[in-house]
Structure formats: C-alpha cells, structure tokens
Design an enzyme around this catalytic site. Sequence first.
Site, PDB file in Angstrom:
ATOM      1  N   TYR A  83       0.584  -1.123  -0.060  1.00 39.36           N
ATOM      2  CA  TYR A  83       0.173   0.077   0.031  1.00 39.36           C
ATOM      3  C   TYR A  83       0.603   1.217  -0.053  1.00 39.36           C
ATOM      4  O   TYR A  83       0.183   2.451  -0.215  1.00 39.36           O
ATOM      5  CB  TYR A  83      -0.949   0.079   1.191  1.00 39.36           C
ATOM      6  CG  TYR A  83      -0.304   0.023   2.734  1.00 39.36           C
ATOM      7  CD1 TYR A  83       0.213   1.045   3.028  1.00 39.36           C
ATOM      8  CD2 TYR A  83      -0.294  -1.274   3.307  1.00 39.36           C
ATOM      9  CE1 TYR A  83       0.968   1.169   4.200  1.00 39.36           C
ATOM     10  CE2 TYR A  83       0.119  -0.955   4.621  1.00 39.36           C
ATOM     11  CZ  TYR A  83       0.932  -0.051   5.251  1.00 39.36           C
ATOM     12  OH  TYR A  83       1.455   0.017   6.347  1.00 39.36           O
ATOM     13  N   MET A 206      -1.737  -6.662   6.467  1.00 41.08           N
ATOM     14  CA  MET A 206      -1.450  -5.869   5.160  1.00 41.08           C
ATOM     15  C   MET A 206       0.011  -6.193   4.613  1.00 41.08           C
ATOM     16  O   MET A 206       0.494  -5.336   3.879  1.00 41.08           O
ATOM     17  CB  MET A 206      -1.405  -4.418   5.436  1.00 41.08           C
ATOM     18  CG  MET A 206      -2.840  -4.001   5.956  1.00 41.08           C
ATOM     19  SD  MET A 206      -3.010  -2.083   6.265  1.00 41.08           S
ATOM     20  CE  MET A 206      -4.664  -2.000   7.064  1.00 41.08           C
TER      21      MET A 206
END
Length: 268
Positions: A83, A206
């Site tokens: 991300y 994540m």
Amino acid sequence: MSNVKAALDILEAKAPGFKAEVAMVLGSGLGGVVEAVSDAISISYEDLPGFPKPTVVGHGGTLVLGRIGGVSVAVMQGRAHYYEHGRSDLMAEPLETLHALGAERLILTNAAGSLMPDAVPGSLMLITDHMSLFGPNPLIGYHGEDRFVGMDVPYDPDIGSGLHDTAAKLGIKLFEGTYCWCTGPSFETPAEIRALKTLGADAVGMSTVPENILARRLGFKVAAVSNITNLAAGMSATPLSHEQTLEMSKTGSANLIKILLQYFSGSA
Ligand code: HPA
C-alpha cells in the site's frame, strides 16, 4: 540493475565476514525483538541500496546483524508494504541480499486482526497457510521458470513445530491459522471480514504474503507469526486504528521475543 551486490559490499565493510543463518522481518510494534540481538551491528536502510525507506510509524528502517541465542541473525526492522507504493515486489532485493548473506531460514512477523473470537488482542498466531486474493503476485514480470513457485506447503512445518514446542514450554498459547493478505491501507469492513471468515481466514493483515512468495522462490524455509492487535472489523466495539495496533502489539511482542530467544537458544 540489481542492488544486491552493492548492498552486500556495504554489509561486508560494516560487518566483515558476517554470515547469517536466519533472516527476520519485524512488523509494527515488534521492533523490540532487536533488543534481544547481541553483538549487534545496525545499518540504516538509507545506506543499503535496494532496501525500502519506510513511510509508516512503527516501522524502523534498520537492518540489525548479530546473534540471538546461538544463532546468527539478520533482522529487518521495518518492511515495505504494497500500500505504500503500489508494488508488491519491493522486498525482493532485501530478501535476495539476506539470502546471499547465507540465511536459509526466514521468520516473518506482522501485526494482524483476528477472525478467531478466542484469539483476542495480545495473542500470537503461527501462520500455517495464507490467502493472497486481493493484491498482485510479487513475481509478476519475472521471466525465469522459477517464477512458478509451488505453494502447497508455504510455511515450513519444522520451524513451525519448533516455535510451537517452544511456546508450549514457556506456557504461551500460540494459535495457528490462515492469514489473508488484504492490501490496506484502509482496514477491512465488517462485510469483508464476514466474507473472509466464510473463505477460511483466521487473521487478516497488510503484509507478509508477498514476502513469503518472494522468499520461497529464493529457496528460503519460511515461518511467520502474527501478533494479534485487534479483533477484525465488526467483531468488537473498539474502532480500528493504527495507534491501537501499535499499542496492543506490546503484550504479543513481549511474548514473541521470549519465544524467539528460547527457540534460537535451543536450535543453535
Ligand atoms: N486488518 C488489517 N491489517 C491489520 C489489522 C486488521 O484488522 N490489524 C493489524 N493489521
């Protein structure tokens, strides 16, 4: 051009002759593991070509070489996440560097949300399998035949049972389960968590999955442990935040340090 040779030359200058047996990647709030490293030599990622410059609070940006127990370790305090830059392959060169430094085992740690009601914040979960459904595979664009990495046993059972036995001896409960990689940086919605539960996920986070895939291509034996910082979205009344993740990582982090110290002392 690969940065691996340049990074290795710098490591040789800073720590002449150093060979790693085990590489580690520390997730949010797990930086305390480096305090257990003796004879430590710390090198900032700024000085290491190909190493990621972290943009996330709680992710250090330092490589620490030294020993834990009887084992020589190379510990990455901080990692790149998909991300941050929209690339899932940013850990490729650091992992290649640590592999070239001699490491054959890789222990990944992360902060994760739990989909198991019993695995409350402060718990640890050994990752025994994963789901990589939402982000791009980090090997997209590689051209060798070794890109077709077999994933039927993604996490090394021997390291896993070693960590399990160690935790049991210490009286620390180590949950086991499947980790699902979601891209972040926003947390999941309750509906997404319900869907992931149906699909078989036990924890959500994540990171870690791209590193596992890159590392398996290199031939690393990989183990991974999640530090459960929260119940996943919709499972508790506490709103999710990065601050909560960092705060709640302390109990799990302390236990994980104990497990790793004991594990390395026994496996020297
Ligand atoms: N979801 C995704 N990543 C996370 C979580 C979560 O609930 N907790 C810590 N990292």
